[in-house]
Design a protein around this motif. Structure first.
Motif, PDB file in Angstrom:
ATOM      1  N   LEU A 134       0.832  -1.362   0.081  1.00 54.62           N
ATOM      2  CA  LEU A 134       0.006   0.050  -0.025  1.00 54.62           C
ATOM      3  C   LEU A 134       0.868   1.233   0.056  1.00 54.62           C
ATOM      4  N   GLY A 135       1.922   1.110   0.804  1.00 56.65           N
ATOM      5  CA  GLY A 135       2.955   2.268   0.872  1.00 56.65           C
ATOM      6  C   GLY A 135       3.488   2.747  -0.721  1.00 56.65           C
ATOM      7  N   SER A 136       4.040   1.521  -1.411  1.00 51.40           N
ATOM      8  CA  SER A 136       4.218   1.916  -2.786  1.00 51.40           C
ATOM      9  C   SER A 136       3.326   2.495  -3.899  1.00 51.40           C
ATOM     10  N   TYR A 137       2.206   1.984  -3.633  1.00 50.10           N
ATOM     11  CA  TYR A 137       1.029   2.121  -4.480  1.00 50.10           C
ATOM     12  C   TYR A 137       0.659   3.815  -4.242  1.00 50.10           C
ATOM     13  N   HIS A 138       0.708   3.933  -2.983  1.00 51.93           N
ATOM     14  CA  HIS A 138       0.026   5.445  -2.663  1.00 51.93           C
ATOM     15  C   HIS A 138       1.247   6.319  -3.031  1.00 51.93           C
ATOM     16  N   GLN A 139       2.418   6.114  -2.760  1.00 50.19           N
ATOM     17  CA  GLN A 139       3.682   6.936  -3.165  1.00 50.19           C
ATOM     18  C   GLN A 139       3.519   7.161  -4.367  1.00 50.19           C
ATOM     19  N   THR A 140       3.479   6.429  -5.134  1.00 49.66           N
ATOM     20  CA  THR A 140       3.519   6.501  -6.998  1.00 49.66           C
ATOM     21  C   THR A 140       2.362   6.995  -7.363  1.00 49.66           C
ATOM     22  N   LEU A 141       1.009   7.050  -6.668  1.00 49.88           N
ATOM     23  CA  LEU A 141      -0.152   7.671  -7.065  1.00 49.88           C
ATOM     24  C   LEU A 141      -0.451   8.912  -6.405  1.00 49.88           C
ATOM     25  N   ARG A 142       0.363   9.577  -6.002  1.00 54.30           N
ATOM     26  CA  ARG A 142       0.051  10.914  -5.333  1.00 54.30           C
ATOM     27  C   ARG A 142      -0.299  11.697  -6.550  1.00 54.30           C
ATOM     28  N   SER A 143      -1.228  13.016  -6.326  1.00 56.53           N
ATOM     29  CA  SER A 143      -1.759  13.772  -7.134  1.00 56.53           C
ATOM     30  C   SER A 143      -0.695  14.424  -8.215  1.00 56.53           C
ATOM     31  N   ASN A 144       0.378  14.752  -7.820  1.00 60.31           N
ATOM     32  CA  ASN A 144       1.275  15.247  -9.015  1.00 60.31           C
ATOM     33  C   ASN A 144       1.866  14.236  -9.928  1.00 60.31           C
ATOM     34  N   THR A 145       1.731  12.841  -9.711  1.00 58.07           N
ATOM     35  CA  THR A 145       2.143  12.074 -10.645  1.00 58.07           C
ATOM     36  C   THR A 145       0.938  11.489 -11.545  1.00 58.07           C
ATOM     37  N   LEU A 146      -0.367  11.852 -11.390  1.00 57.88           N
ATOM     38  CA  LEU A 146      -1.447  11.097 -12.372  1.00 57.88           C
ATOM     39  C   LEU A 146      -1.816  12.319 -13.364  1.00 57.88           C
ATOM     40  N   HIS A 147      -2.245  11.468 -14.538  1.00 55.75           N
ATOM     41  CA  HIS A 147      -2.656  12.287 -15.577  1.00 55.75           C
ATOM     42  C   HIS A 147      -4.305  12.682 -15.394  1.00 55.75           C
ATOM     43  N   TRP A 203     -11.860  15.790   4.188  1.00 48.65           N
ATOM     44  CA  TRP A 203     -11.442  14.571   2.993  1.00 48.65           C
ATOM     45  C   TRP A 203     -10.587  15.302   2.208  1.00 48.65           C
ATOM     46  N   ARG A 204      -9.459  14.775   1.956  1.00 53.87           N
ATOM     47  CA  ARG A 204      -8.425  15.260   0.939  1.00 53.87           C
ATOM     48  C   ARG A 204      -8.479  14.382  -0.473  1.00 53.87           C
ATOM     49  N   TYR A 205      -7.888  15.092  -1.527  1.00 53.70           N
ATOM     50  CA  TYR A 205      -7.610  14.205  -2.742  1.00 53.70           C
ATOM     51  C   TYR A 205      -6.327  14.223  -3.062  1.00 53.70           C
ATOM     52  N   ASP A 206      -5.804  12.995  -2.628  1.00 51.26           N
ATOM     53  CA  ASP A 206      -4.235  13.001  -2.808  1.00 51.26           C
ATOM     54  C   ASP A 206      -3.647  11.809  -3.458  1.00 51.26           C
ATOM     55  N   SER A 207      -4.601  10.827  -3.693  1.00 47.00           N
ATOM     56  CA  SER A 207      -4.140   9.558  -4.345  1.00 47.00           C
ATOM     57  C   SER A 207      -5.389   8.900  -4.865  1.00 47.00           C
ATOM     58  N   ILE A 208      -4.989   7.737  -5.777  1.00 46.86           N
ATOM     59  CA  ILE A 208      -5.972   6.645  -6.285  1.00 46.86           C
ATOM     60  C   ILE A 208      -6.020   5.900  -4.921  1.00 46.86           C
ATOM     61  N   ILE A 209      -7.435   5.606  -4.707  1.00 45.83           N
ATOM     62  CA  ILE A 209      -7.588   4.767  -3.349  1.00 45.83           C
ATOM     63  C   ILE A 209      -8.556   3.721  -3.696  1.00 45.83           C
ATOM     64  N   HIS A 210      -8.326   2.563  -2.938  1.00 48.69           N
ATOM     65  CA  HIS A 210      -9.170   1.328  -3.147  1.00 48.69           C
ATOM     66  C   HIS A 210     -10.439   1.508  -2.781  1.00 48.69           C
ATOM     67  N   VAL A 238     -12.943   2.009  -6.348  1.00 54.80           N
ATOM     68  CA  VAL A 238     -11.833   2.859  -6.527  1.00 54.80           C
ATOM     69  C   VAL A 238     -12.058   4.245  -6.762  1.00 54.80           C
ATOM     70  N   ASP A 239     -11.271   5.116  -6.390  1.00 52.85           N
ATOM     71  CA  ASP A 239     -11.627   6.629  -6.695  1.00 52.85           C
ATOM     72  C   ASP A 239     -10.373   7.242  -6.427  1.00 52.85           C
ATOM     73  N   TYR A 240     -10.366   8.412  -6.742  1.00 47.49           N
ATOM     74  CA  TYR A 240      -9.345   9.780  -6.365  1.00 47.49           C
ATOM     75  C   TYR A 240      -9.738  10.233  -5.110  1.00 47.49           C
ATOM     76  N   GLY A 241      -9.137  10.061  -3.922  1.00 51.04           N
ATOM     77  CA  GLY A 241      -9.452  10.506  -2.809  1.00 51.04           C
ATOM     78  C   GLY A 241      -8.488  10.652  -1.542  1.00 51.04           C
ATOM     79  N   ASP A 242      -8.887  10.247  -0.488  1.00 53.04           N
ATOM     80  CA  ASP A 242      -7.715  10.105   0.706  1.00 53.04           C
ATOM     81  C   ASP A 242      -7.191   9.110   1.098  1.00 53.04           C
ATOM     82  N   ALA A 243      -5.843   8.924   0.909  1.00 55.37           N
ATOM     83  CA  ALA A 243      -4.971   7.855   1.064  1.00 55.37           C
ATOM     84  C   ALA A 243      -5.198   7.193   2.499  1.00 55.37           C
ATOM     85  N   SER A 244      -5.841   8.042   3.502  1.00 56.22           N
ATOM     86  CA  SER A 244      -5.768   7.780   4.925  1.00 56.22           C
ATOM     87  C   SER A 244      -6.928   6.997   4.965  1.00 56.22           C
TER      88      SER A 244
END
Length: 368
Positions: A134-147, A203-210, A238-244
């Motif tokens: 989950l750490g690797s997944y969230h780290q690479t799918l933060r908002s600044n890396t998404l298209h 609620w934040r929008y910072d990653s793709i989440i399950h 699955v959504d773009y939302g809060d990794a926490s």
């Protein structure tokens, strides 16, 4: 066309998903595995196979979640999304016309509910695997890396449970007696309502989440090297939302397993059953701590920020626990003892997440 065990071979042949020789040679067995959807396992002699999922009814919500899951599988095939692909079973086919998704079957797989029940332990190695993945997944799918074109596939919805106290009264006539009672209890506690509203507003929008992390959706299976491998299934929310939200869901899954292992029967005295839990909470500490340590390390969370982030995840986990109570009561005519304890523990965490992190999960050192 709705799929059945009898027409499955014809369907897969028509889609080009399996070669004719597989069917001709009899190397093909269909097993129904339905839950919310029409699910089928296609198994071959060598242990490989397919998992086919089709919606049960042609209605907007089911179509939407199937489309969202399929979009996630397609996105995971693109360069830059390898960490996501490594968490998912292999993508095979999406039939939009029939609202059907086909993925690779995980040979010898069992979900973590089954795994923990069979082993009767919660291994630290599994917690470490969860945290690293989950750490690797969230780290690479933060908002600044998404298209932007990929993000357009997701509705950016705040979890519905965070507004359940506002909507359950209106929907009472469509809910079970148990869920109605749950809503009534929540409305008796203004501080719980306030905390749920506060979490919705924060609620934040910072990653793709399950979006639906729970043991039933975490599958372990023997890898090629004989070591345990791990995948997450059912990406319908699955959504773009809060990794926490994902991380809090894992923390509450351990707590929920502890609560459900208590023999809360007719004599309802929770305090007397803590020591009688089949899965003592202290026995889960190595797995819980391994999960958290490996998550913050692979997610790239600064050491100075980790304590505050842990408390944030604890709070969203507490809200997810309210949802777990809801799910357990979905078909129940009355409130259950376990659901009542879930609600009480959730409220206690939200009242003092720091104390809960220390007293419940043994995280004293991580909060320094």
């Amino acid at each position: 066309m709705f799929l059945t065990a009898s027409n499955m071979a014809h369907y897969l042949l028509a889609r080009g998903t399996i070669p004719p020789a597989v069917v001709v040679d009899g190397d093909f067995m269909v097993v129904e595995a339905g839950r919310r959807n029409r699910n089928y396992k296609i198994m071959r002699r060598d242990g490989s196979g397919l998992f086919v999922k089709q919606i049960k009814e042609v209605e907007p919500m089911a179509i939407s979640t199937m489309q969202r899951e399929a979009a996630c599988y397609r996105m995971a095939q693109k360069p830059g999304y390898e960490a996501l692909a490594n968490l998912m079973p292999g993508f095979v086919d999406h039939d939009a016309a029939r609202h059907c998704l086909t993925i690779a079957l995980l040979p010898g797989g069992e979900n973590l509910t089954e795994f923990h029940a069979r082993k009767k332990i919660f291994p630290a190695s599994v917690g470490k695997m969860l945290g690293t993945a989950l750490g690797s997944y969230h780290q690479t799918l933060r908002s600044n890396t998404l298209h932007a074109e990929d993000l357009s596939n997701f509705p950016r919805m705040v979890p519905w449970i965070l507004s359940f106290h506002q909507t359950s009264l209106v929907a009472n006539n469509t809910l079970s007696g148990g869920v109605q009672k749950l809503g009534a209890i929540i409305r008796q506690y203004p501080d719980l309502q306030h905390n749920l509203t506060r979490l919705a507003q924060g609620w934040r929008y910072d990653s793709i989440i399950h979006g639906d992390m729970k043991w039933d959706n975490c599958v372990v299976y023997p890898g090629a090297d004989g070591e345990l491998s791990f995948r997450i299934i059912d990406w319908e929310l699955v959504d773009y939302g809060d990794a926490s939200w994902d991380i809090g869901a894992v923390l509450q899954a351990y707590l929920t397993s502890w609560i459900y292992s208590m023999p809360l029967h007719l004599d309802f005295n929770p305090a007397s059953f803590v020591d009688k839990a089949n899965f003592p909470l202290e026995g889960m500490y190595p797995a819980i701590h391994a999960f958290w340590r490996n998550y913050i390390q692979t997610a790239g969370i600064e050491k100075s920020q980790a304590p505050a982030y842990l408390l944030r995840c604890m709070e969203y986990g507490a809200a997810r626990m309210v949802q777990t109570a809801f799910e357990s009561l979905y078909y129940s005519p009355s409130m259950s003892n376990h659901a009542a304890i879930l609600l009480q523990v959730s409220q206690n965490i939200l009242r003092n997440p720091q104390q809960a992190a220390t007293a419940l999960l043994g995280f004293g050192g991580e909060l320094q």
